[in-house]
Design a protein around this motif. Structure first.
Motif, PDB file in Angstrom:
ATOM      1  N   LEU A  88       6.326  -3.125   0.046  1.00 53.72           N
ATOM      2  CA  LEU A  88       5.248  -2.838   1.065  1.00 53.72           C
ATOM      3  C   LEU A  88       4.428  -1.513   0.254  1.00 53.72           C
ATOM      4  O   LEU A  88       5.300  -0.629  -0.007  1.00 53.72           O
ATOM      5  N   TRP A  89       3.155  -1.666   0.249  1.00 58.58           N
ATOM      6  CA  TRP A  89       2.405  -0.532  -0.457  1.00 58.58           C
ATOM      7  C   TRP A  89       0.893  -0.374  -0.006  1.00 58.58           C
ATOM      8  O   TRP A  89       0.311  -1.419   0.745  1.00 58.58           O
ATOM      9  N   ILE A  90       0.501   0.771  -0.055  1.00 58.87           N
ATOM     10  CA  ILE A  90      -0.928   1.094   0.456  1.00 58.87           C
ATOM     11  C   ILE A  90      -1.751   1.936  -0.626  1.00 58.87           C
ATOM     12  O   ILE A  90      -3.121   1.994  -0.575  1.00 58.87           O
ATOM     13  N   GLY A  91      -1.004   2.254  -1.763  1.00 56.05           N
ATOM     14  CA  GLY A  91      -1.647   2.691  -2.997  1.00 56.05           C
ATOM     15  C   GLY A  91      -0.622   3.860  -3.735  1.00 56.05           C
ATOM     16  O   GLY A  91       0.291   4.497  -3.068  1.00 56.05           O
ATOM     17  N   ASP A 108       1.704  -0.536  14.569  1.00 58.97           N
ATOM     18  CA  ASP A 108       0.285  -0.072  14.862  1.00 58.97           C
ATOM     19  C   ASP A 108      -0.623  -0.991  14.187  1.00 58.97           C
ATOM     20  O   ASP A 108      -0.557  -0.899  12.998  1.00 58.97           O
ATOM     21  N   ASP A 109      -1.012  -1.999  14.933  1.00 52.37           N
ATOM     22  CA  ASP A 109      -1.944  -2.935  14.240  1.00 52.37           C
ATOM     23  C   ASP A 109      -2.941  -2.483  13.474  1.00 52.37           C
ATOM     24  O   ASP A 109      -3.192  -2.825  12.255  1.00 52.37           O
ATOM     25  N   GLN A 110      -3.522  -1.416  13.762  1.00 47.60           N
ATOM     26  CA  GLN A 110      -4.795  -0.738  12.972  1.00 47.60           C
ATOM     27  C   GLN A 110      -4.152  -0.104  11.833  1.00 47.60           C
ATOM     28  O   GLN A 110      -4.801  -0.395  10.745  1.00 47.60           O
ATOM     29  N   VAL A 111      -3.081   0.550  11.721  1.00 47.41           N
ATOM     30  CA  VAL A 111      -2.766   1.117  10.469  1.00 47.41           C
ATOM     31  C   VAL A 111      -2.107   0.344   9.445  1.00 47.41           C
ATOM     32  O   VAL A 111      -2.011   0.382   8.274  1.00 47.41           O
ATOM     33  N   TRP A 112      -1.499  -1.064  10.077  1.00 43.56           N
ATOM     34  CA  TRP A 112      -0.832  -1.781   9.259  1.00 43.56           C
ATOM     35  C   TRP A 112      -2.006  -2.763   8.565  1.00 43.56           C
ATOM     36  O   TRP A 112      -1.654  -3.330   7.456  1.00 43.56           O
ATOM     37  N   ARG A 113      -3.159  -2.548   8.984  1.00 48.72           N
ATOM     38  CA  ARG A 113      -4.132  -3.536   8.288  1.00 48.72           C
ATOM     39  C   ARG A 113      -4.441  -2.666   6.429  1.00 48.72           C
ATOM     40  O   ARG A 113      -4.886  -3.389   5.818  1.00 48.72           O
ATOM     41  N   ALA A 114      -3.966  -1.538   6.416  1.00 43.97           N
ATOM     42  CA  ALA A 114      -3.925  -1.126   4.944  1.00 43.97           C
ATOM     43  C   ALA A 114      -2.771  -1.467   4.235  1.00 43.97           C
ATOM     44  O   ALA A 114      -2.781  -1.374   3.032  1.00 43.97           O
ATOM     45  N   VAL A 115      -1.833  -1.962   4.794  1.00 38.57           N
ATOM     46  CA  VAL A 115      -0.379  -2.410   4.188  1.00 38.57           C
ATOM     47  C   VAL A 115      -0.690  -3.697   3.374  1.00 38.57           C
ATOM     48  O   VAL A 115      -1.280  -4.743   3.941  1.00 38.57           O
ATOM     49  N   ARG A 116      -0.069  -3.729   2.137  1.00 39.58           N
ATOM     50  CA  ARG A 116       0.020  -4.830   1.387  1.00 39.58           C
ATOM     51  C   ARG A 116       1.296  -5.213   0.697  1.00 39.58           C
ATOM     52  O   ARG A 116       2.194  -4.359   0.676  1.00 39.58           O
ATOM     53  N   TYR A 117       1.756  -6.629   1.131  1.00 39.96           N
ATOM     54  CA  TYR A 117       2.911  -6.908   0.581  1.00 39.96           C
ATOM     55  C   TYR A 117       3.116  -7.506  -0.999  1.00 39.96           C
ATOM     56  O   TYR A 117       2.451  -8.513  -1.175  1.00 39.96           O
ATOM     57  N   MET A 118       3.251  -6.535  -1.882  1.00 42.03           N
ATOM     58  CA  MET A 118       3.189  -6.638  -3.327  1.00 42.03           C
ATOM     59  C   MET A 118       4.347  -7.510  -3.944  1.00 42.03           C
ATOM     60  O   MET A 118       5.526  -6.674  -3.761  1.00 42.03           O
ATOM     61  N   VAL A 119       4.356  -8.611  -4.107  1.00 42.12           N
ATOM     62  CA  VAL A 119       5.848  -9.621  -4.303  1.00 42.12           C
ATOM     63  C   VAL A 119       5.885  -9.800  -5.628  1.00 42.12           C
ATOM     64  O   VAL A 119       4.630 -10.153  -6.481  1.00 42.12           O
ATOM     65  N   PHE A 120       6.933  -9.757  -6.277  1.00 45.44           N
ATOM     66  CA  PHE A 120       7.361  -9.942  -7.739  1.00 45.44           C
ATOM     67  C   PHE A 120       8.398 -11.051  -7.953  1.00 45.44           C
ATOM     68  O   PHE A 120       8.619 -11.298  -9.118  1.00 45.44           O
ATOM     69  N   GLU A 121       9.030 -11.553  -6.899  1.00 43.32           N
ATOM     70  CA  GLU A 121       9.916 -12.488  -7.290  1.00 43.32           C
ATOM     71  C   GLU A 121      10.214 -13.577  -5.995  1.00 43.32           C
ATOM     72  O   GLU A 121       9.828 -13.297  -4.961  1.00 43.32           O
ATOM     73  N   LEU A 122      10.862 -14.746  -6.499  1.00 47.31           N
ATOM     74  CA  LEU A 122      11.221 -15.633  -5.685  1.00 47.31           C
ATOM     75  C   LEU A 122      12.673 -15.711  -5.555  1.00 47.31           C
ATOM     76  O   LEU A 122      13.249 -16.390  -6.437  1.00 47.31           O
ATOM     77  N   PRO A 123      13.344 -15.155  -4.484  1.00 48.84           N
ATOM     78  CA  PRO A 123      15.036 -15.142  -4.604  1.00 48.84           C
ATOM     79  C   PRO A 123      15.440 -16.549  -4.394  1.00 48.84           C
ATOM     80  O   PRO A 123      14.976 -17.312  -3.731  1.00 48.84           O
TER      81      PRO A 123
END
Length: 279
Positions: A88-91, A108-123
């Motif tokens: 989970l990353w925002i910058g 908080d819906d509003q602040v979560w709009r800035a969050v990105r789920y940066m994925v790198f693997e398929l477990p």
């Protein structure tokens, strides 16, 4: 707020998601530390994001401790029904802000709009990392939501190219690089199939004692007594803020520290407190 009270509140919010066993840490691949002897030509390289590790099992999003992340319903509803591993990353340089967002007991819906789920693997995925990475790209593309992003991977030309990439990332405010061996099957536990490369090394240790301060630190914490995974103990007093000296991490908790190599006794050299352990 006590950890017990936090757990009870989270259970009330998430209901069935917090059944017995919900706090069992998921089996995940953990990174080793870069060594100059590494054959870099066998690895794919990406930026090391200063985020919060998050494991999606196809139904529930969890910290690496196994604790459920109270993400908004819209955030998780759009994720694919396959296991994913990422951050989970925002910058860059925003870890403290991010941590405050994702660790809230109620999202908080509003602040979560800035969050990105940066994925790198398929477990649990089949084939080599190169093959899984290709499949991961297809899954992310099909999901088609702006908060699910595949971390770009590239092949280094040689060690000099890798070192230049590291220097560029750090100069731009990044933390370092991650190297994932291209031919590796999916593995869990600590392995050199995943390697972190940073100007400074970091590691986790458990707090096993508080050392009283002297001089200007009299009456408050002077240093933390830490124990590593290997059972080595050492004192750490560098990098502690006034707030931490007044209210130190609890005995039994874990912290992350930075260091530069090891002493002849195998202890971290120039160790300095970095932050509380990211679950």
């Amino acid at each position: 707020m006590s950890r017990l009270l936090q757990t009870l509140l989270l259970a009330a919010l998430l209901g069935p998601a917090l059944e017995v066993g919900a706090f069992t840490p998921p089996a995940m691949l953990l990174a080793s530390t870069y060594s100059p002897s590494l054959d870099v030509g066998r690895y794919l390289v990406s930026e090391k994001l200063d985020g919060v590790r998050a494991f999606w099992d196809g139904k529930v999003l969890r910290f690496r401790s196994g604790r459920v992340i109270a993400a908004p319903a819209w955030f998780v509803a759009a994720l694919p029904q396959v296991a994913l591993d990422g951050e989970l990353w925002i910058g860059r340089g925003q870890f403290d802000r991010l941590s405050g967002i994702v660790r809230q007991m109620q999202s908080d819906d509003q602040v979560w709009r800035a969050v990105r789920y940066m994925v790198f693997e398929l477990p649990g995925g089949q084939g080599s990392f190169v093959e899984r990475n290709k499949r991961l790209g297809e899954i992310v593309l099909a999901a088609n939501v702006p908060w699910l992003i595949q971390i770009p991977q590239e092949s280094p030309i040689d060690r000099r190219h890798l070192e230049l990439r590291l220097a560029t990332v750090v100069a731009e405010g990044g933390e370092g690089l991650m190297l994932h061996r291209g031919d590796a099957p999916y593995l869990t536990g600590r392995s050199d199939t995943l390697v972190k490369m940073k100007p400074e090394q970091d590691a986790e240790a458990r707090v096993v004692g508080h050392v009283a301060g002297k001089g200007r630190h009299a009456g408050r914490l002077g240093a933390l007594l830490l124990e590593t995974e290997d059972g080595l103990r050492f004192k750490l007093g560098s990098g502690l803020s006034d707030a931490l000296r007044e209210n130190p991490p609890a005995i039994g908790s874990k912290i992350t520290y930075r260091y530069r190599g090891f002493t002849s006794r195998g202890l971290p050299r120039f160790a300095s407190f970095w932050r509380l352990y990211d679950e």
